[in-house]
Design an enzyme around this catalytic site. Structure first.
Site, PDB file in Angstrom:
ATOM      1  N   LYS A 214      43.352   2.450  48.263  1.00  0.00           N
ATOM      2  CA  LYS A 214      43.260   2.702  49.702  1.00  0.00           C
ATOM      3  C   LYS A 214      42.136   1.867  50.342  1.00  0.00           C
ATOM      4  CE  LYS A 214      43.219   4.185  53.771  1.00  0.00           C
ATOM      5  NZ  LYS A 214      43.665   5.272  54.545  1.00  0.00           N
ATOM      6  N   CYS A 268      38.845   3.771  60.251  1.00  0.00           N
ATOM      7  CA  CYS A 268      39.301   3.351  58.920  1.00  0.00           C
ATOM      8  C   CYS A 268      38.828   1.951  58.564  1.00  0.00           C
ATOM      9  CB  CYS A 268      40.827   3.390  58.875  1.00  0.00           C
ATOM     10  SG  CYS A 268      41.464   4.973  59.388  1.00  0.00           S
TER      11      CYS A 268
HETATM   12  N1  SAJ Z   1      43.168  -5.514  65.042  1.00  0.00           N
HETATM   13  C1  SAJ Z   1      42.938  -6.808  65.479  1.00  0.00           C
HETATM   14  N2  SAJ Z   1      43.853  -7.774  65.160  1.00  0.00           N
HETATM   15  C2  SAJ Z   1      44.961  -7.506  64.435  1.00  0.00           C
HETATM   16  C3  SAJ Z   1      45.196  -6.200  63.990  1.00  0.00           C
HETATM   17  C4  SAJ Z   1      44.288  -5.232  64.319  1.00  0.00           C
HETATM   18  O1  SAJ Z   1      41.941  -7.089  66.129  1.00  0.00           O
HETATM   19  O2  SAJ Z   1      45.752  -8.433  64.207  1.00  0.00           O
HETATM   20  C5  SAJ Z   1      42.205  -4.465  65.357  1.00  0.00           C
HETATM   21  C6  SAJ Z   1      42.775  -3.333  66.191  1.00  0.00           C
HETATM   22  O3  SAJ Z   1      42.760  -3.641  67.553  1.00  0.00           O
HETATM   23  C7  SAJ Z   1      41.846  -2.190  65.819  1.00  0.00           C
HETATM   24  C8  SAJ Z   1      41.548  -2.471  64.357  1.00  0.00           C
HETATM   25  O4  SAJ Z   1      41.828  -3.834  64.149  1.00  0.00           O
HETATM   26  O5  SAJ Z   1      40.639  -2.235  66.565  1.00  0.00           O
HETATM   27  C9  SAJ Z   1      42.327  -1.644  63.375  1.00  0.00           C
HETATM   28  O6  SAJ Z   1      43.677  -1.476  63.811  1.00  0.00           O
HETATM   29  P1  SAJ Z   1      44.918  -1.502  62.804  1.00  0.00           P
HETATM   30  O7  SAJ Z   1      46.127  -1.295  63.629  1.00  0.00           O
HETATM   31  O8  SAJ Z   1      44.868  -2.712  61.966  1.00  0.00           O
HETATM   32  O9  SAJ Z   1      44.671  -0.317  61.810  1.00  0.00           O
HETATM   33  P2  SAJ Z   1      44.272   1.238  61.970  1.00  0.00           P
HETATM   34  O10 SAJ Z   1      42.798   1.360  61.766  1.00  0.00           O
HETATM   35  O11 SAJ Z   1      44.843   1.866  63.181  1.00  0.00           O
HETATM   36  O12 SAJ Z   1      45.030   1.843  60.673  1.00  0.00           O
HETATM   37  C10 SAJ Z   1      44.686   1.332  59.404  1.00  0.00           C
HETATM   38  C11 SAJ Z   1      46.002   0.983  58.666  1.00  0.00           C
HETATM   39  N3  SAJ Z   1      45.676   0.201  57.470  1.00  0.00           N
HETATM   40  C12 SAJ Z   1      46.289  -0.965  57.216  1.00  0.00           C
HETATM   41  O13 SAJ Z   1      47.113  -1.453  57.954  1.00  0.00           O
HETATM   42  C13 SAJ Z   1      45.918  -1.638  55.933  1.00  0.00           C
HETATM   43  C14 SAJ Z   1      46.745   2.271  58.318  1.00  0.00           C
HETATM   44  O14 SAJ Z   1      47.876   1.991  57.505  1.00  0.00           O
HETATM   45  C15 SAJ Z   1      45.808   3.234  57.584  1.00  0.00           C
HETATM   46  O15 SAJ Z   1      46.446   4.462  57.270  1.00  0.00           O
HETATM   47  C16 SAJ Z   1      44.634   3.532  58.500  1.00  0.00           C
HETATM   48  O16 SAJ Z   1      43.939   2.299  58.725  1.00  0.00           O
HETATM   49  C17 SAJ Z   1      43.739   4.531  57.815  1.00  0.00           C
HETATM   50  O17 SAJ Z   1      43.751   5.701  58.245  1.00  0.00           O
HETATM   51  O18 SAJ Z   1      43.076   4.186  56.833  1.00  0.00           O
END
Ligand code: SAJ
Length: 417
Positions: A214, A268
């Site tokens: 994870k 996360c």
């Molecule tokens: N972000 C970017 N650019 C991107 C993708 C995301 O700047 O291309 C930013 C988002 O705006 C945000 C942050 O990253 O601020 C995180 O967003 P996210 O959509 O990547 O992820 P989370 O935090 O909402 O959810 C993550 C997920 N993990 C992965 O995709 C590996 C989810 O599957 C997990 O369950 C969750 O963390 C968790 O609870 O751990």
């Protein structure tokens, strides 16, 4: 003897616990959810929800109406316990396991021989064993798997939640699950629980591997976003559109650069990589560098806004979006809030728009001079528009509303209009 799972007690009714409780109840099992937040408990018992997540209100309402889901302040006896409490970090980026320790203390008195306990909270390597020890300290009349192995009275496993906020209900059912037991028997018992509501595959392993899996998933994403964010700094310096670079580079069959933005937020991805760093500080220069790049992005955006403001004299500035990503109300570790704070440090008055929350968070109320306004008012008043979150409301803004304004678009939303 394996106890048939008919009643589940879910500890923590937040972004993961409440959807989990509601999905299990929707499969006909009796579920009791536990939370220390009395307002959340009251709302859930009325069939309402305290968080923004698509379709969650409908599911909770139905489960409560059918008498399959209720919320309480303290754990009750059950066949299986799911622990979904927060695991944040301290100021020094050390894992803060207080909520997990409290959950262990709270469920210990109601544990019965044959019970299953699954930790879903994202945890540093070794936490599931520690949780088992905490329980055994409270219940010397029961045996636990870290001491008694396969024959223990209580089975304990780690099955980290992997759901994406905004698509939680879909992903909770569809995604594969990693199920790590303290013993192989613990993992099998936990997989039986997930088989009741998960369509994806359950992959069985040991608890320590599941913990690191994870953390690795989220650290991997953090490192990849850091690459995109670093590229955006390069593009700002060289005066090249980073979105063009990403689009065109991604036409290569083996390149898939993620989206740059104002930084990385949420509870996360901005947190979990630190749990790996804490366990192996000397082995993680890349993971640490990624955290530094992503955490440095809000200050960089605020500097760009300052340069634009200096050119205009005394402009009105509006920041669009406060949550950590699009179409949700979650403000935890939000880079948008960091950008607003940076700007508020040199700008007396600032407008912000956040369609998903009804008031400013305390950290911004303290600052003074920051006013939450509707989108139309911000578009009317602002000379500089800073787009921080790609909420659906901001996608539909007409090009004419941006005429004559300076735009700092951190998400690349308005480049086509
Ligand atoms: N972000 C970017 N650019 C991107 C993708 C995301 O700047 O291309 C930013 C988002 O705006 C945000 C942050 O990253 O601020 C995180 O967003 P996210 O959509 O990547 O992820 P989370 O935090 O909402 O959810 C993550 C997920 N993990 C992965 O995709 C590996 C989810 O599957 C997990 O369950 C969750 O963390 C968790 O609870 O751990």
């Amino acid at each position: 003897m394996n106890q048939k799972i008919e009643k589940v007690c879910v500890i923590g009714l937040g972004y993961v616990g409440l959807p989990t409780a509601a999905v299990i109840a929707s499969r006909g099992l009796k579920v009791t959810g536990v939370d220390t937040n009395g307002t959340a408990v009251d709302l859930i018992n009325q069939g309402k929800v305290h968080i923004v997540e698509p379709d969650l209100d409908i599911l909770v309402n139905g489960a409560v109406a059918r008498g399959l889901l209720n919320a309480v302040g303290a754990p009750e006896e059950a066949d299986a316990f799911i622990i979904a409490v927060p695991t944040p970090f301290t100021d020094g980026h050390k894992p803060d396991l207080r909520h997990l320790e409290k959950a262990a203390r709270d469920i210990a008195p109601v544990l019965r021989k044959g019970n299953l306990v699954v930790i879903e909270s994202t945890s540093p390597v070794g936490t599931t064993d520690t949780f088992s020890q905490w329980l055994s300290e409270q219940r010397s009349d029961l045996s636990f798997p870290h001491q008694s192995g396969h024959d223990a009275d209580i089975q304990i496993a780690h099955s980290p939640e992997r759901v994406l906020p905004g698509s939680v209900l879909l992903e909770m059912v569809r995604n594969d699950r990693v199920v790590g037991g303290i013993t192989a028997h613990c993992a099998q018992r936990a997989a039986e629980l997930y088989d009741l509501f998960v369509d994806g595959e359950c992959h069985l392993t040991d608890a320590r591997t599941a913990e690191l899996v994870k953390l690795s998933e989220n650290a991997y994403r953090d490192v990849n976003i850091a690459f995109a964010n670093e590229l955006s700094l390069v593009c700002d310096k060289l005066d090249i559109d980073v979105w063009d670079v990403v689009d065109l580079a991604n036409r290569h069959p083996r390149v898939n650069i993620l989206n740059p933005g104002p930084g990385v937020g949420g509870h996360c991805i901005a947190v979990d990589p630190w749990f790996i760093v804490d366990s192996a500080p000397d082995e993680t220069p890349l993971i640490q560098a990624a955290r530094k790049i992503n955490d440095g992005k809000p200050a960089h955006i605020a500097n760009r806004v300052r340069e634009a403001a200096d050119e205009l004299g005394s402009p009105a500035i509006a920041c669009l979006g406060l949550s950590y990503k699009a179409n949700i109300d979650d403000l935890r570790e939000s880079p948008a809030i960091e950008v607003v704070k940076h700007i508020a440090a040199w700008k007396d008055s600032l407008l912000v728009v956040e369609p998903n929350v009804s008031g400013l968070p305390e950290s911004l109320r303290e600052t003074g001079g920051i006013k939450q306004v509707p989108l139309e008012e911000a578009l009317e008043a602002a000379d500089i528009l800073v787009l921080l979150v790609d909420h659906k409301e901001f996608h539909t803004i007409k090009a004419s509303s941006l005429d004559g304004k300076t735009v700092v678009d951190t998400r690349g939303v308005w480049r086509e209009i």
